[in-house]
Structure formats: structure tokens, C-alpha cells
Write an enzyme that holds these catalytic residues in place. Structure first.
Site, PDB file in Angstrom:
ATOM      1  N   ASP A   1       7.187   5.938   1.984  1.00 56.91           N
ATOM      2  CA  ASP A   1       7.906   5.795   0.725  1.00 56.91           C
ATOM      3  C   ASP A   1       8.468   4.386   0.615  1.00 56.91           C
ATOM      4  O   ASP A   1       9.001   3.841   1.583  1.00 56.91           O
ATOM      5  CB  ASP A   1       9.080   6.782   0.655  1.00 56.91           C
ATOM      6  CG  ASP A   1       8.600   8.221   0.490  1.00 56.91           C
ATOM      7  OD1 ASP A   1       7.455   8.412   0.022  1.00 56.91           O
ATOM      8  OD2 ASP A   1       9.367   9.136   0.836  1.00 56.91           O
ATOM      9  N   HIS A   2       8.349   3.793  -0.559  1.00 56.35           N
ATOM     10  CA  HIS A   2       8.959   2.479  -0.781  1.00 56.35           C
ATOM     11  C   HIS A   2      10.435   2.696  -1.073  1.00 56.35           C
ATOM     12  O   HIS A   2      10.781   3.533  -1.902  1.00 56.35           O
ATOM     13  CB  HIS A   2       8.285   1.790  -1.966  1.00 56.35           C
ATOM     14  CG  HIS A   2       8.613   0.336  -2.079  1.00 56.35           C
ATOM     15  ND1 HIS A   2       9.861  -0.124  -2.356  1.00 56.35           N
ATOM     16  CD2 HIS A   2       7.839  -0.763  -1.917  1.00 56.35           C
ATOM     17  CE1 HIS A   2       9.854  -1.450  -2.374  1.00 56.35           C
ATOM     18  NE2 HIS A   2       8.630  -1.868  -2.118  1.00 56.35           N
TER      19      HIS A   2
END
Lengths: 392, 392
Positions: A225-226
Site C-alpha cells: 500500500d502506498h
């Protein structure tokens, strides 16, 4: 080639230094790699060895000449002083103080050649509380904070699979040396170029360091996940995974269109990046519900045609047969005397008029000792004496 | 400063390009950042914003001037042509073809200024099958093979927490530009400098690419284990973890001594790196049996004193208060007009005689428009007309 005629005396071994000098050699510099007569750079024995050649060594030492020189002997030091007198650059990645002990500290180098650019690559810097600690990529990764950022949420800190702190320091060193060369051409005078493995990786922290320094909130490991963009990640297609990364609202809208999910455009859970961050698992699930209905190739073509960044998660076999990678000549093949063909990755910087070239395969240990010493003005008898004395 | 007086027209946004031009600015170049009058670089709104300032933007745009210019308007293009005529370098990170469509393709740039060095940073390269795909760090990480290497054994491929492909490409671009400058100073003529996010990260694969190309065996994700060195990793101390990385037999012997495990020196399971690789869990367990009896600080001092690389696994709070990091001036603090103080990471390359300096804080949007246009020879009336027309 842009650095043609620039003479680099290369005292480095293993990774960070040899990477730096390979980059200079690729750009045309004459790199004279000094190796111990006994066994040379330890990298010669590391990684997969084929027909007596480490391909790892071959990659990091292309476009260099090898000169054997025993720097523990006075006569070896004399030869080195002679080389430094005519050189433009010297690069070393010893622990701080080693050059001084060898009799080649900054002041001495300045005396020998006031125009010399002297690059020192260290783990932690040339001085300071940790300067005398032995450095190693893994330790720099741990101490710099990098490992605290890498990994899956809730799991342990994780190393980078690449010797990343060595490589970044080596590339910064090459950049610093060439900047200093520009300075010297324009206003004269050598100087020292200092790069440290810790400093290099820290300078790469970008929004992670900016956000921490602004908020004093520690970033958490976020896996794929960013931490500041959603949706973003790996999604299941019918026959495997694809990576999808819409970086802003415009591209997010294009993604919805490409997936046939335009109706989500008005959904209050997903209207801004911030709200999508809060409802990340929901938007991801809605996207995957679509992507899993068609094969990877379908989505890669469709999403890219819609302007949405999307690609395969490739392994090295796929990478080194990828048509774009081959088009970019990122796999080079050359003939290595006595060792057959060797393959290696290509040049990451392409200059249109003064391009990098593979001029020299990685040298055999001491292959250029005689040539370089003859050029330095030593005669055959002297060279034979040095050889007999174990100096070269 | 080494690049003093070198004029860089900076058409870049977000990460890779601004990182490149910040490195040039840090070395003394005059970087003229062109931003759209409406909202400027999207980075201005990303990351933690404090007193109206994104510290992420501040980090990547220090030592630059900001000029607003609408490049969709003919008058904006005229101003750009004027700037390029006097520039040494132009940098852009658009998708391939965008510069051509704007009327600033390679041939036109060559006509405007034959000495201009033109750096194009792309995701995949300027041409080839994927050239027209939109690029993004995550996709380049996936397609390049990096993610196939990063992560825990048996778990999924994992992204790098840093926008690593952007940063490597930006640094390579800066290196290529300065190499090309050396070439131009010595033999004249501009050229194009091409760097691609995919190529940059692939060039960092070092022994992973060398070993794959030599053996055609795919590397497996190995978490914190080094694929070709053992022992190596994270070990429990009494009060937390330490990273230990003895890189060769000599340092391994020192480790045994420091731990009081000299008797293992003759153990046939552990005599060579190869045999230790086969018995990795056993040697790791024997080491940890010792390390867990004493606190971290004890081992860090003792192992380093024995010449064994050893360090803490630090988080960003620990890193940015670490005495060595502060000694190396890797945290800079500056006053940002109207936004108070801002902190950012420091200069990774230290030149002793021509050092990097923080000359300019990150610019407000269009802060230098008037100054730069006056320098270009436009008069106040013309500037007012351009402003009224929404060109600047």
C-alpha cells in the site's frame, strides 16, 4: 566520450567504489584499478563464477584496467605516488584513516597533485562518532532507518534485496566527482569528494523524511500500500497479478472508466484521495472484483490505453527477455578472453552524441600492470625487479 | 560552487525530474523551474503541509527559482524559447512525444541552441514498445523485477517503500547531465541525455542480475537473509534487536571471538561461507543464544570494537536524532518566507572546497517570474500584458 582522457586511479574494492569507477569508465574515463598481487578484489571470488570468471566482478569492473600493486611495500607506494601525480581522480572506499596510515592522506595527496580530485566513500562519513566503525550495506540499511520503512505491516523491518546503500553512495560519488571536474575545469584546484552510505540512503527518503520532519509521526510499514495514495497496489486478474497505480484524481477517474465502474465516481467514500485512503480495502475490493474477470494482458492493454499506469510483476527471466528492456539494450553481451561470453546489464544513462560503450571487458588480475608502468616511464628491468620483489 | 552560472530550465514535476534539478541546484546551478500559472507542480499539494507549505515540495525544490508560464499558449512558448536560447541545460520528465507536440522536439531545441544539453527522464525509454505507456514508480518497480526480489520468503513480491525508480533515474540524469557538460566544455555541442526509471533500477541489480544471467536460476526472495553470505541478519539482544553482518571469513572469525564462540571456528558445518549458508539456521541460533544475554548497546560496542559490522535497526525518530547523522549535517533547517522554519535532509555529496549550500528556500509559485523575464529582456509593459493574458 565525455570523460575521455580523464585518468582515474581506483583503489576501491567490493561494491560502492567499483560501481562508482565503472560509471566513470562507462563514460570514457581511463580507470586504473589497483589490486593486491595476491588475490585482487575479493569480488573476483563472489557470485556465480563461470569459466573462472565472476560475472558479478565482470559487471562492476568493465571498462577498467587492472594493475597489481602491493601498497604495503614502500616501492608499491612509490609507484602509486607516480600514478597519482598524473591522475585526475583517485577513488577509495577504505575505512577513514587507512589512506593516512598508508601515507596518502589529504595533505599528501594535495602535495603530490594539487589538481587531484580525491573521492572517499565511507559508511558513515570521514569523521564523527561512528566513523571508525566497519561499514556494511546491511548495517547502513538498518541504522539509516530504511529497514524500518520496508516490509509488510505488522511484520519485522526488512532489508532491501539490493546492496542499495553501496550503490547509491557509488552513484553519488560519481556525480560528485564529475561536478568537481566541472569546477576544476572552470576555476582550478582539486578537492575531496565525500559520500557516505548512510547519507546517500537518507537523502532518498523523500516524502518519508519530509513527512516525519514536519509531523514527527513515525511512518508505519505499509507493504504494497502506498502511504499517501489510494487505490494503488497489486490486483488479481484471471491468470495472475497486475500492478495498478493511478497517481491522482484524473487518473483515478480514467481507471473507473476503464473498469466500467464510472458509477463509483460520485460515491462519497471515494471522491478524494483522502477519502479513498480511509476506505482503501473497499475500493480495492471493488476494483479486484472487476480485474479478476479478465486476463492480465487484457488489463495491461486496456488500462494503459486509458492512461492508467499498469504492468506485470515480472521476475528476472521475464525482465531480461522483455522487449522494452532489450530495446533499451539493458542486456549487453561481450567476449571475455579465456572465459567465453559474458552477459551483463547495460548503460542506464544514454548520451546521444557521446554514448557509453563497452570498450574493455573486466580485466584479468594485473592484466595492465606492465602497460601502465611502462607508460609511467618505468623500464623493463625495473618492472622485472618489482615483480621479483612481490611489489607488482 | 562547481555548477555556478550553469543555467537549467526545469520543465519537470513530481519526483524524478525535480530530484535531478535539485541535485544540480545544490551544486550551484541556476535552476529555473517552470510551473503552470494555475497550480504549479502537483507536489505543492502532496505530503504533510505545514503553514501552507508542503515539506515534500520544499525538499525537492530547494535552490530553485519558480517562473509561471502557460506552455499551452503561443506567447508562453515564445518566452520558453527565449529561456532555452540562454540556457545550458533543459530537463523534462514528460511522456515521450509531449515535448514534440509542444513544439520543442530535439531538432527544434538543437536549432534554438546547439549547445543545449537536453535531459529527458522517462519511465521506459524514449521509444520502444512501452514508450507511450504512462509511467509510475510502482509500475517500474513491478515490471523491472525489483518487486520479485523484495520481500519475505514464501510471501508476495513487495514494493520498495521509497519511490526508488524515480530517485535512481533522477540521480542518473544529474550524473549524465554533468558528464555531458564536461564533454561540451571539452569538445563543444549539446546532446540528449536519456534516463529511464526501468533502466536505472535494473542497473542496480548487481549480483542478482549477474547471477541470474550466468546461471538462469531465478533468485528467491530471502527476507533478511543475504542470498550469498551467512551468517548475516537481525539477532535478538536482551533489550531488542541488532543487525550483524560479517562479510567474509576474517570478519566471521572476529565475530566468533567477540561472542566467545571461538570453538565454532573448527566446526565443519561452519568453516566456509558456503557451508554456513547450508547451516544458516544453526549458526544463527548459536549466535543468538549469545546475543540475547546482553543488551544492544553492549553488542554494538563490542562487535564494532572487534571490527564486526553491527548496528541498531533505527526508526526515523532515532535516525534524525542520531549523533552521526547530525554530525554529517543530514538534517538542515531553514526559514521559509511566510511559512516559518522547515527541516529537510541534507546534502549527500560533500565537496571540501566547493561545497553544496542552501542558497534559496523552495520558491513560492511564480516568485521569480518577473525577475527572470526582466533578465531575459522583457520590459514591464510586456510582463504586465503577459500577466493579463494568463500567460505567466
Amino acid at each position: 566520450m565525455p570523460l575521455k582522457g580523464i585518468v582515474v586511479v581506483d583503489l576501491t574494492r567490493i561494491i560502492s567504489g567499483p560501481f562508482c569507477t565503472a560509471l566513470l569508465g562507462d563514460m570514457g574515463a581511463e580507470v586504473i584499478k589497483i589490486e593486491s598481487p595476491a588475490s585482487g578484489d575479493p569480488l573476483r571470488a563472489q557470485g556465480a563464477v563461470k569459466n573462472g570468471l565472476s560475472w558479478y566482478y565482470a559487471l562492476f569492473n568493465r571498462n577498467k584496467k587492472s594493475v597489481c600493486l602491493n601498497l604495503r611495500k614502500d616501492e608499491g607506494k612509490q609507484v602509486l605516488a607516480g600514478l597519482l601525480k598524473r591522475a585526475d581522480v583517485v577513488v577509495e572506499n577504505f575505512r577513514p584513516g587507512v589512506m593516512d596510515k598508508m601515507g596518502f592522506g589529504r595533505e599528501r595527496l594535495q602535495q603530490i597533485n594539487p589538481e587531484l580530485i580525491y573521492s572517499a566513500i565511507t559508511g558513515f562519513g570521514p569523521d564523527g562518532p561512528y566513523a571508525q566503525r566497519p561499514a556494511f550495506d546491511f548495517i547502513a540499511q538498518a541504522m539509516s532507518g530504511f529497514m524500518s520503512l520496508n516490509g509488510e505491516p505488522g511484520q519485522r523491518p526488512l532489508r532491501d534485496p539490493l546492496p542499495i546503500t553501496d550503490l547509491i553512495a557509488g552513484l553519488y560519488s560519481a556525480f560528485g566527482i564529475v561536478c568537481s571536474l566541472v569546477g576544476r575545469i572552470r576555476s582550478g584546484g582539486g578537492e575531496q569528494v565525500q559520500t557516505a552510505m548512510m547519507d546517500g540512503i537518507i537523502s532518498f527518503f523523500s516524502y518519508m523524511s519530509a513527512n516525519y520532519l514536519a509531523t514527527e509521526k513515525l511512518p508505519e510499514r505499509s507493504g504494497n500500500d502506498h502511504p499517501i495514495v489510494a487505490p494503488y497496489g497489486i490486483f488479481k486478474a484471471q491468470d495472475g497479478d497486475v500492478a495498478i497505480a493511478p497517481s491522482n484524481d484524473i487518473i483515478y477517474a480514467r481507471l473507473l472508466e476503464a473498469l466500467g465502474l464510472e458509477h463509483l465516481g460520485q460515491d462519497p467514500r471515494f471522491v478524494t484521495n483522502e477519502s479513498r485512503m480511509r476506505h482503501r480495502s473497499e475500493i480495492n475490493a471493488l476494483i479486484e472484483e472487476k480485474t479478476c474477470t479478465r486476463p492480465k494482458a487484457y488489463w495491461i492493454e486496456r488500462l494503459n490505453a486509458h492512461g492508467v499506469p499498469c504492468g506485470l510483476i515480472q521476475n528476472l527471466a521475464e525482465v531480461f527477455s522483455d522487449p522494452q528492456v532489450l530495446h533499451q539494450q539493458m542486456v549487453l553481451e561481450t567476449e571475455q578472453p579465456d572465459c567465453g561470453k559474458v552477459k551483463m546489464t547495460g548503460f542506464p544513462v544514454k548520451l546521444t552524441n557521446r554514448p557509453c560503450r563497452l570498450r574493455l571487458p573486466a580485466p584479468a588480475l594485473g592484466e595492465h600492470t606492465e602497460e601502465v608502468l611502462l607508460n609511467l616511464g618505468l623500464d623493463a628491468a625495473r618492472i622485472a625487479a618489482l615483480k621479483a620483489g612481490g611489489v607488482i
